[in-house]
Design a protein around this motif. Sequence first.
Motif, PDB file in Angstrom:
ATOM      1  N   ALA A 164      -2.157   2.174 -11.635  1.00  0.00           N
ATOM      2  CA  ALA A 164      -1.000   1.601 -11.844  1.00  0.00           C
ATOM      3  C   ALA A 164       0.055   2.037 -12.627  1.00  0.00           C
ATOM      4  O   ALA A 164       1.304   1.528 -12.634  1.00  0.00           O
ATOM      5  CB  ALA A 164      -1.568   0.260 -12.781  1.00  0.00           C
ATOM      6  N   TYR A 165      -0.146   2.889 -13.448  1.00  0.00           N
ATOM      7  CA  TYR A 165       0.928   3.868 -13.766  1.00  0.00           C
ATOM      8  C   TYR A 165       1.896   4.285 -12.708  1.00  0.00           C
ATOM      9  O   TYR A 165       3.025   4.646 -13.116  1.00  0.00           O
ATOM     10  CB  TYR A 165       0.562   4.918 -14.679  1.00  0.00           C
ATOM     11  N   CYS A 166       1.519   4.568 -11.578  1.00  0.00           N
ATOM     12  CA  CYS A 166       2.268   4.981 -10.598  1.00  0.00           C
ATOM     13  C   CYS A 166       2.713   3.966  -9.694  1.00  0.00           C
ATOM     14  O   CYS A 166       3.530   4.194  -8.562  1.00  0.00           O
ATOM     15  CB  CYS A 166       1.293   6.062  -9.424  1.00  0.00           C
ATOM     16  N   LEU A 175      -2.758  -3.227  -6.049  1.00  0.00           N
ATOM     17  CA  LEU A 175      -2.885  -1.725  -5.693  1.00  0.00           C
ATOM     18  C   LEU A 175      -1.597  -1.615  -4.894  1.00  0.00           C
ATOM     19  O   LEU A 175      -1.482  -0.328  -4.387  1.00  0.00           O
ATOM     20  CB  LEU A 175      -3.948  -1.520  -4.856  1.00  0.00           C
ATOM     21  N   GLY A 176      -0.529  -2.405  -4.763  1.00  0.00           N
ATOM     22  CA  GLY A 176       0.807  -1.925  -4.050  1.00  0.00           C
ATOM     23  C   GLY A 176       0.990  -2.848  -2.658  1.00  0.00           C
ATOM     24  O   GLY A 176       1.890  -2.608  -2.020  1.00  0.00           O
ATOM     25  N   THR A 181       2.869   2.227   0.660  1.00  0.00           N
ATOM     26  CA  THR A 181       2.725   1.671  -0.662  1.00  0.00           C
ATOM     27  C   THR A 181       1.730   1.370  -1.484  1.00  0.00           C
ATOM     28  O   THR A 181       1.616   0.954  -2.501  1.00  0.00           O
ATOM     29  CB  THR A 181       4.040   0.488  -0.643  1.00  0.00           C
ATOM     30  N   VAL A 182       0.563   1.469  -0.452  1.00  0.00           N
ATOM     31  CA  VAL A 182      -0.642   0.916  -1.169  1.00  0.00           C
ATOM     32  C   VAL A 182      -1.754   2.017  -1.467  1.00  0.00           C
ATOM     33  O   VAL A 182      -1.967   2.915  -0.775  1.00  0.00           O
ATOM     34  CB  VAL A 182      -1.353  -0.076  -0.060  1.00  0.00           C
ATOM     35  N   LEU A 183      -2.345   1.861  -2.803  1.00  0.00           N
ATOM     36  CA  LEU A 183      -3.180   2.997  -3.207  1.00  0.00           C
ATOM     37  C   LEU A 183      -4.604   2.376  -2.631  1.00  0.00           C
ATOM     38  O   LEU A 183      -4.769   1.038  -2.645  1.00  0.00           O
ATOM     39  CB  LEU A 183      -3.433   2.853  -4.518  1.00  0.00           C
ATOM     40  N   GLY A 186      -5.668   6.505  -7.828  1.00  0.00           N
ATOM     41  CA  GLY A 186      -4.798   7.257  -7.117  1.00  0.00           C
ATOM     42  C   GLY A 186      -3.502   7.488  -7.585  1.00  0.00           C
ATOM     43  O   GLY A 186      -3.189   6.941  -8.467  1.00  0.00           O
ATOM     44  N   THR A 187      -2.667   8.255  -6.916  1.00  0.00           N
ATOM     45  CA  THR A 187      -1.128   8.616  -7.297  1.00  0.00           C
ATOM     46  C   THR A 187      -0.385   8.704  -6.052  1.00  0.00           C
ATOM     47  O   THR A 187      -0.606   8.667  -4.849  1.00  0.00           O
ATOM     48  CB  THR A 187      -1.409   9.925  -8.139  1.00  0.00           C
ATOM     49  N   GLY A 188       0.883   8.888  -6.167  1.00  0.00           N
ATOM     50  CA  GLY A 188       1.832   9.022  -5.059  1.00  0.00           C
ATOM     51  C   GLY A 188       1.533  10.248  -4.349  1.00  0.00           C
ATOM     52  O   GLY A 188       1.974  10.268  -3.006  1.00  0.00           O
ATOM     53  N   THR A 189       1.039  11.178  -4.598  1.00  0.00           N
ATOM     54  CA  THR A 189       0.496  12.337  -3.864  1.00  0.00           C
ATOM     55  C   THR A 189      -1.029  12.400  -3.475  1.00  0.00           C
ATOM     56  O   THR A 189      -1.093  13.310  -2.755  1.00  0.00           O
ATOM     57  CB  THR A 189       0.711  13.594  -4.691  1.00  0.00           C
ATOM     58  N   ASP A 190      -1.691  11.325  -3.843  1.00  0.00           N
ATOM     59  CA  ASP A 190      -3.125  11.233  -3.369  1.00  0.00           C
ATOM     60  C   ASP A 190      -3.322   9.920  -3.241  1.00  0.00           C
ATOM     61  O   ASP A 190      -4.090   9.430  -4.046  1.00  0.00           O
ATOM     62  CB  ASP A 190      -3.935  11.874  -4.479  1.00  0.00           C
ATOM     63  N   MET A 191      -2.686   9.152  -2.304  1.00  0.00           N
ATOM     64  CA  MET A 191      -3.021   7.586  -2.116  1.00  0.00           C
ATOM     65  C   MET A 191      -4.467   7.088  -1.920  1.00  0.00           C
ATOM     66  O   MET A 191      -4.655   6.091  -2.148  1.00  0.00           O
ATOM     67  CB  MET A 191      -1.982   7.145  -1.095  1.00  0.00           C
ATOM     68  N   ASP A 192      -5.175   8.201  -1.456  1.00  0.00           N
ATOM     69  CA  ASP A 192      -6.495   7.685  -0.934  1.00  0.00           C
ATOM     70  C   ASP A 192      -7.586   8.097  -1.976  1.00  0.00           C
ATOM     71  O   ASP A 192      -8.750   8.061  -1.882  1.00  0.00           O
ATOM     72  CB  ASP A 192      -6.902   8.411   0.434  1.00  0.00           C
TER      73      ASP A 192
END
Length: 449
Positions: free
Chosen positions: A46-48, A89-90, A327-329, A334-340
């Motif tokens: 959620a920080y991301c 999760l987005g 936009t969904v983790l 997860g992070t923006g560079t590793d959504m999965d």
Amino acid sequence: MHSSITAALLAATTVLAASAPSCSLTQKCPSDTPCCSQYGQCGVGAYCLGGCDPRMSFGLDSCVPAPVCQSKTYNFDSMDRITSNTKYLGDSSKTDWVMDGAAVIYNDNVLLTMAPDTVGTLLASSTYMWYGNVKATFKTSRTQGVVTAFILLSDVKDEIDYEFVGADLKTAQTNYYFQGIPDYNHGTNISLSDTFNNYHTYEIDWTPDQVTWLVDGQVGRTLKKSDTWNSTTNQWMYPQTPARVQLSLWPGGLESNGQGTIDWAGGLVNWNSPDISSNGYFYATFQSVTIDCFNTSSAPGTNTGVSYTYNNAAGTNNTVVDGDDPTVLASFIGTGTDMDAGKASGSSAAAPSATAETVPGRSGENPGTDNHAGDTGSSSSSAAAGSSATSTAADSSATLGSSNGAFTQGDPSSGSSTKSGAEKLGAQENVLKGSMFAGIVAVVAVMAL
């Protein structure tokens, strides 16, 4: 047994909170906790999401892309489209509002509540506005030290706001900020009738050239972009980047806040006030919110894609990309560079460290960027000192936290001293059901890693 459990929970929370590095423009997040939250601390999950500042994160792509603007009227007759930040999760198609705190549905309104030992409630829209018009109809809370707010806040901390101090029920305070840079000459007040007993419709009309604040359809203030040029920095000090709508109730008069904030809020919160005695909490009553996107045919201000991202750390409107990034983790690791990351079907990149925080928390400071009268205070300077220690499991709903050892963001229905008094209003509560057992399991699991 109870004291042992409590001690364990507090110890685990302290360890986890201490592990979250701070972030700023000069101190970006490290690679294992790459996302700089709205409150200036690094983590994953959620920080991301909403509030993640790409300028202060490990990289511009560390933050998850932000869902584009959607024109819609939001009526608050149920909690079905309000999701806790420990679960979101987005996916904005399933959620309209992301909640930090405890909201209660009452008579087709949503009450933002603030019980003793909590720091109130924040609802943030799941989608972002890149210019447009937003209206909110509501009644504020009351009593010195208690603040109601309706603001637009971007991830790079552009802000347009209305704030209401409970000690003054005949004034709407308006302000704006460019990238969170304080300028205490920006505020202007609008006079109106009793904000606690009367509904008013507060409106922000925001275009690339002008911001207009209106109350009940009457213009109260206008800001022209042409009046915001800064010849020293050679830039427009004008809010210009995609922003979430935020509705909040928070304790400006918290003892741990800076003295300037406390004075601005009218003094310390009286936790023995009539609203606390009668209902168990302070509350602000929100009836509806309407968002109309700007809908221009070319940038800035478009919403033709799926998401907004930034292609430059300058964080100005010409660096915003209206694109098709997801936009969904998959999970809270997860992070923006590793959504999965954390996806059930298998592992992807290396998991973050065992102490990585996954859900940012508040510790009593303003949910926006204004600390008032130039003070930072103990709470603001360590905004996530009480950030939530949560399980990395996507379905965990238990949240622990502290605010300088005194106030915690919690659930008034959890059975603690923050027990909700909604039944005294005849309301049907549908708030986040945090489980103590789940909390213990989550903490033990994290400590065992």
